[in-house]
Motif scaffolding. Structure first.
Motif, PDB file in Angstrom:
ATOM      1  N   THR A   1      -3.434 -16.508   5.565  1.00 41.91           N
ATOM      2  CA  THR A   1      -4.796 -15.900   5.286  1.00 41.91           C
ATOM      3  C   THR A   1      -5.397 -16.272   3.763  1.00 41.91           C
ATOM      4  N   ASN A   2      -4.566 -17.017   3.014  1.00 43.55           N
ATOM      5  CA  ASN A   2      -5.029 -17.383   1.644  1.00 43.55           C
ATOM      6  C   ASN A   2      -5.746 -18.699   1.739  1.00 43.55           C
ATOM      7  N   ALA A   3      -6.890 -18.443   2.245  1.00 44.86           N
ATOM      8  CA  ALA A   3      -7.779 -19.757   2.392  1.00 44.86           C
ATOM      9  C   ALA A   3      -8.030 -20.603   0.897  1.00 44.86           C
ATOM     10  N   PRO A   4      -8.286 -19.824  -0.009  1.00 42.27           N
ATOM     11  CA  PRO A   4      -8.719 -20.433  -1.433  1.00 42.27           C
ATOM     12  C   PRO A   4      -7.575 -21.388  -1.806  1.00 42.27           C
ATOM     13  N   ALA A   5      -6.236 -20.803  -1.489  1.00 40.68           N
ATOM     14  CA  ALA A   5      -5.156 -21.538  -2.237  1.00 40.68           C
ATOM     15  C   ALA A   5      -4.916 -22.752  -1.307  1.00 40.68           C
ATOM     16  N   LEU A   6      -4.975 -22.354  -0.067  1.00 42.76           N
ATOM     17  CA  LEU A   6      -4.704 -23.424   1.008  1.00 42.76           C
ATOM     18  C   LEU A   6      -5.691 -24.817   0.641  1.00 42.76           C
ATOM     19  N   GLY A   7      -7.058 -24.363   0.715  1.00 36.46           N
ATOM     20  CA  GLY A   7      -8.020 -25.192   0.136  1.00 36.46           C
ATOM     21  C   GLY A   7      -7.759 -26.103  -1.060  1.00 36.46           C
ATOM     22  N   LEU A   8      -7.353 -25.302  -1.942  1.00 38.43           N
ATOM     23  CA  LEU A   8      -7.144 -26.175  -3.463  1.00 38.43           C
ATOM     24  C   LEU A   8      -6.167 -27.043  -3.294  1.00 38.43           C
ATOM     25  N   TYR A   9      -4.819 -26.683  -2.545  1.00 36.14           N
ATOM     26  CA  TYR A   9      -3.695 -27.565  -2.380  1.00 36.14           C
ATOM     27  C   TYR A   9      -4.250 -28.652  -1.532  1.00 36.14           C
ATOM     28  N   ALA A  10      -4.812 -28.659  -0.552  1.00 31.54           N
ATOM     29  CA  ALA A  10      -5.517 -29.595   0.211  1.00 31.54           C
ATOM     30  C   ALA A  10      -6.213 -30.550  -0.461  1.00 31.54           C
ATOM     31  N   LYS A  11      -7.207 -30.087  -1.364  1.00 28.07           N
ATOM     32  CA  LYS A  11      -7.993 -30.939  -2.237  1.00 28.07           C
ATOM     33  C   LYS A  11      -7.138 -31.796  -3.303  1.00 28.07           C
ATOM     34  N   LEU A  12      -6.275 -31.469  -3.673  1.00 27.30           N
ATOM     35  CA  LEU A  12      -5.196 -31.748  -4.572  1.00 27.30           C
ATOM     36  C   LEU A  12      -4.232 -33.028  -3.653  1.00 27.30           C
ATOM     37  N   GLY A  13      -4.243 -32.950  -2.539  1.00 24.97           N
ATOM     38  CA  GLY A  13      -3.469 -33.785  -1.709  1.00 24.97           C
ATOM     39  C   GLY A  13      -2.553 -33.347  -0.857  1.00 24.97           C
ATOM     40  N   PHE A  14      -2.213 -32.122  -0.997  1.00 26.83           N
ATOM     41  CA  PHE A  14      -1.020 -31.593  -0.405  1.00 26.83           C
ATOM     42  C   PHE A  14      -1.233 -31.500   1.146  1.00 26.83           C
ATOM     43  N   THR A  15      -0.226 -31.736   1.900  1.00 24.25           N
ATOM     44  CA  THR A  15      -0.281 -31.576   3.299  1.00 24.25           C
ATOM     45  C   THR A  15       0.708 -30.716   4.041  1.00 24.25           C
ATOM     46  N   GLU A  16       0.131 -30.071   4.940  1.00 27.87           N
ATOM     47  CA  GLU A  16       0.908 -28.790   5.711  1.00 27.87           C
ATOM     48  C   GLU A  16       1.994 -29.680   6.281  1.00 27.87           C
ATOM     49  N   TYR A  17       3.310 -29.225   6.041  1.00 25.58           N
ATOM     50  CA  TYR A  17       4.363 -29.536   7.076  1.00 25.58           C
ATOM     51  C   TYR A  17       5.188 -28.764   7.430  1.00 25.58           C
ATOM     52  N   ARG A  18       4.930 -27.263   7.528  1.00 29.42           N
ATOM     53  CA  ARG A  18       5.657 -26.432   8.427  1.00 29.42           C
ATOM     54  C   ARG A  18       4.805 -25.118   8.080  1.00 29.42           C
ATOM     55  N   ARG A  19       4.968 -24.475   9.347  1.00 29.13           N
ATOM     56  CA  ARG A  19       4.533 -23.197   9.536  1.00 29.13           C
ATOM     57  C   ARG A  19       5.504 -22.116   9.852  1.00 29.13           C
TER      58      ARG A  19
END
Length: 82
Positions: free
Chosen positions: A41-59
């Motif tokens: 639910t932490n959309a701001p953090a997830l968006g920032l990390y995605a913008k920096l180039g991070f990709t999700e690898y696990r839920r």
């Protein structure tokens, strides 16, 4: 250098800014950066990390987390190229 505990709320936000800054990500001695247990639910953090180039690898589903307002922990990684 000793690090204060993560429960110290006056210190934790500055640590987040320092570790996720582009300057920290440019350190040559690291070839991968991993962020673990970000609430879905932490959309701001997830968006920032995605913008920096991070990709999700696990839920990771969390039992009884709906009571706290979220369902999964998200883990993201950034692999250095070159």
């Amino acid at each position: 250098m000793g690090y204060p505990p993560a429960t110290n709320t006056t210190w934790a936000p500055s640590r987040t800014r320092r570790t996720s800054s582009p300057e920290a990500l440019a350190l040559p001695e690291y070839d991968e950066f991993v962020l673990r247990d970000i609430k879905d639910t932490n959309a701001p953090a997830l968006g920032l990390y995605a913008k920096l180039g991070f990709t999700e690898y696990r839920r990771r589903p969390v039992r009884f987390a709906r009571r706290a307002g979220f369902t999964d922990y998200v883990s993201m990684r950034l692999a250095q190229t070159g």
